[in-house]
Motif scaffolding. Sequence first.
Motif, PDB file in Angstrom:
ATOM      1  N   ALA A  68       0.902  -1.198   0.240  1.00 29.15           N
ATOM      2  CA  ALA A  68      -0.138  -0.044  -0.107  1.00 29.15           C
ATOM      3  C   ALA A  68       0.841   1.250   0.114  1.00 29.15           C
ATOM      4  O   ALA A  68       1.913   1.250   0.688  1.00 29.15           O
ATOM      5  CB  ALA A  68      -1.133  -0.017   1.236  1.00 29.15           C
ATOM      6  N   TYR A 115       0.716   5.038   1.085  1.00 34.03           N
ATOM      7  CA  TYR A 115      -0.306   5.883   1.474  1.00 34.03           C
ATOM      8  C   TYR A 115      -0.104   7.449   1.347  1.00 34.03           C
ATOM      9  O   TYR A 115      -0.786   7.963   0.583  1.00 34.03           O
ATOM     10  CB  TYR A 115      -0.012   6.008   3.146  1.00 34.03           C
ATOM     11  CG  TYR A 115      -0.988   6.746   4.010  1.00 34.03           C
ATOM     12  CD1 TYR A 115      -2.460   6.438   3.844  1.00 34.03           C
ATOM     13  CD2 TYR A 115      -0.579   7.713   4.761  1.00 34.03           C
ATOM     14  CE1 TYR A 115      -3.480   7.424   4.529  1.00 34.03           C
ATOM     15  CE2 TYR A 115      -1.687   8.414   5.578  1.00 34.03           C
ATOM     16  CZ  TYR A 115      -3.052   8.220   5.358  1.00 34.03           C
ATOM     17  OH  TYR A 115      -3.918   8.986   6.140  1.00 34.03           O
ATOM     18  N   MET A 157      -2.440  -2.010  -3.501  1.00 35.15           N
ATOM     19  CA  MET A 157      -3.638  -1.869  -3.124  1.00 35.15           C
ATOM     20  C   MET A 157      -4.330  -0.584  -3.664  1.00 35.15           C
ATOM     21  O   MET A 157      -3.666   0.321  -3.700  1.00 35.15           O
ATOM     22  CB  MET A 157      -3.852  -1.794  -1.406  1.00 35.15           C
ATOM     23  CG  MET A 157      -5.099  -1.232  -1.042  1.00 35.15           C
ATOM     24  SD  MET A 157      -5.269  -1.295   1.064  1.00 35.15           S
ATOM     25  CE  MET A 157      -5.323  -2.924   1.316  1.00 35.15           C
ATOM     26  N   ARG A 215      -6.366   2.776  -4.015  1.00 31.26           N
ATOM     27  CA  ARG A 215      -6.428   3.914  -2.992  1.00 31.26           C
ATOM     28  C   ARG A 215      -7.653   4.054  -2.367  1.00 31.26           C
ATOM     29  O   ARG A 215      -7.917   4.440  -1.145  1.00 31.26           O
ATOM     30  CB  ARG A 215      -5.873   5.119  -3.559  1.00 31.26           C
ATOM     31  CG  ARG A 215      -6.870   5.828  -4.905  1.00 31.26           C
ATOM     32  CD  ARG A 215      -5.983   6.889  -5.152  1.00 31.26           C
ATOM     33  NE  ARG A 215      -6.972   7.557  -6.529  1.00 31.26           N
ATOM     34  CZ  ARG A 215      -7.733   8.562  -6.218  1.00 31.26           C
ATOM     35  NH1 ARG A 215      -7.953   8.952  -5.104  1.00 31.26           N
ATOM     36  NH2 ARG A 215      -8.457   8.937  -7.288  1.00 31.26           N
ATOM     37  N   ASP A 249     -10.023   1.449  -1.753  1.00 28.94           N
ATOM     38  CA  ASP A 249      -9.864   0.364  -0.593  1.00 28.94           C
ATOM     39  C   ASP A 249      -9.237   0.748   0.242  1.00 28.94           C
ATOM     40  O   ASP A 249      -9.781   0.464   1.539  1.00 28.94           O
ATOM     41  CB  ASP A 249      -9.419  -1.028  -1.316  1.00 28.94           C
ATOM     42  CG  ASP A 249     -10.226  -1.710  -2.420  1.00 28.94           C
ATOM     43  OD1 ASP A 249     -11.528  -1.142  -2.458  1.00 28.94           O
ATOM     44  OD2 ASP A 249      -9.607  -2.245  -3.316  1.00 28.94           O
ATOM     45  N   MET A 250      -8.013   1.353   0.439  1.00 35.00           N
ATOM     46  CA  MET A 250      -7.485   1.616   1.560  1.00 35.00           C
ATOM     47  C   MET A 250      -8.149   3.041   2.146  1.00 35.00           C
ATOM     48  O   MET A 250      -8.198   2.855   3.435  1.00 35.00           O
ATOM     49  CB  MET A 250      -5.946   2.338   0.963  1.00 35.00           C
ATOM     50  CG  MET A 250      -5.102   2.944   2.153  1.00 35.00           C
ATOM     51  SD  MET A 250      -3.419   3.316   1.399  1.00 35.00           S
ATOM     52  CE  MET A 250      -3.890   4.856   0.356  1.00 35.00           C
ATOM     53  N   ASN A 251      -8.600   3.907   1.543  1.00 33.77           N
ATOM     54  CA  ASN A 251      -9.520   4.905   2.239  1.00 33.77           C
ATOM     55  C   ASN A 251     -10.612   4.320   2.843  1.00 33.77           C
ATOM     56  O   ASN A 251     -10.884   4.813   4.117  1.00 33.77           O
ATOM     57  CB  ASN A 251      -9.882   5.964   1.254  1.00 33.77           C
ATOM     58  CG  ASN A 251      -8.715   6.697   0.761  1.00 33.77           C
ATOM     59  OD1 ASN A 251      -7.546   7.052   1.491  1.00 33.77           O
ATOM     60  ND2 ASN A 251      -8.686   7.469  -0.402  1.00 33.77           N
ATOM     61  N   LEU A 272      -3.962  -2.035   7.604  1.00 35.77           N
ATOM     62  CA  LEU A 272      -4.587  -2.290   5.870  1.00 35.77           C
ATOM     63  C   LEU A 272      -4.490  -3.747   5.626  1.00 35.77           C
ATOM     64  O   LEU A 272      -4.856  -4.277   4.686  1.00 35.77           O
ATOM     65  CB  LEU A 272      -3.948  -1.544   4.920  1.00 35.77           C
ATOM     66  CG  LEU A 272      -4.111   0.063   5.032  1.00 35.77           C
ATOM     67  CD1 LEU A 272      -3.083   0.861   4.397  1.00 35.77           C
ATOM     68  CD2 LEU A 272      -5.435   0.372   4.904  1.00 35.77           C
TER      69      LEU A 272
END
Length: 373
Positions: free
Chosen positions: A34, A36, A67, A69, A71-73, A99
């Motif tokens: 990921a 960030y 990953m 972004r 989905d990460m958020n 995550l």
Amino acid sequence: MKAKILLVFIIGTFHWIFSPVLNAQNEERHETVAIYEVDTKGFTISSTEMSNLLRTELEKLNQLDVMDRYDMNYLLQKKDGHIENCYGKICLIELGKILKVDNMLSGSVQLLDDVIIVSLKLIDVGRAQVAKQEVIEFLNLKHQIRPMLQLTLKKMFALDIDENLMSKLTQKNDYETAVNFPQAQRLNLNGPRMGVTIVSGDGAKVLKEKEEFGGYDGSPVMFHFGYQFEIKYLNQGNFQALVEFIPLVTGLDQGQFIPSISILNGLRNSRMGLEFAFGPNLFVNKVADGYFDNQGTWHLRKEWLATNNEPNPYPIESRTDSRGEIKLQSTFIFAIGKTFKSGKLNIPLNAFFAPGKKASHRFGLSMGFNLSK
């Protein structure tokens, strides 16, 4: 009992047949990563925009499963929401655990004086340590951020890189700087050349002399045409250093054929279209040995030998003579020029001067044309 044995046999056979396929699928699985935020300083684009650029370039390499972004958020909003200034190892490890990824990629892109420093680090979340790290100093070329990120990632993952591109983005005096300075329009003046050559001094007298006396019964003003080939070996800003190869043919308008080639080293300002150059000029000429008598009349050396038994009292010298032998001669040329533009049409105009013996200098004007690419 038999049914149980049969069931075990079927399960074992199924496992034996399909386990290599399952293992292969597991081996093909890439670790997850990921991205960030990337710390940025000295740029108009935000940290989020820089992170998106880095994410795109990493996805192109197909080294890790990146990953998305969104989905990460989404996962972060389910936890504690947005986390600010998460650039250190401890913060990134904790974020990676939230995550549920194998790795976290972060770093910084900073403009410091005349260099851009791209620093990236890949953190192994499970082992809580930095797995890979790469730092590269680039030239201050903000418009080339994307290839800078690409090169830094490839170096980090030990992949093949474009050494030519790396040189253009890191070396100030790289040979080709269309990458370094795209805002500076490059002049390339390969193309035909035509103009006039004027001969002065003793050379002019020979050209105007009657052929029976070794002249050419012509004019010291002659037309020339040819072609210019040029190679740029150094570009910096608006200036170009180049080598020019100019083969010409002179005198066809007077029934003569005088081939020559000039090899010039020059400096050009692409923005203003001004340039100067200098270098050797090789040309073919008819030369004969002879002497001047007391009246200043030119005679061939063999004329004295044919009519006199005594030694020739006059000094023997070589000069241009239409009755002589063809020889390769050389001189040195100095040239200046200005390029005029009309749309994409380039019209270079050059003046040149070549010094010679007995004031037999050559000078003239030459012009050409070509289209900008």
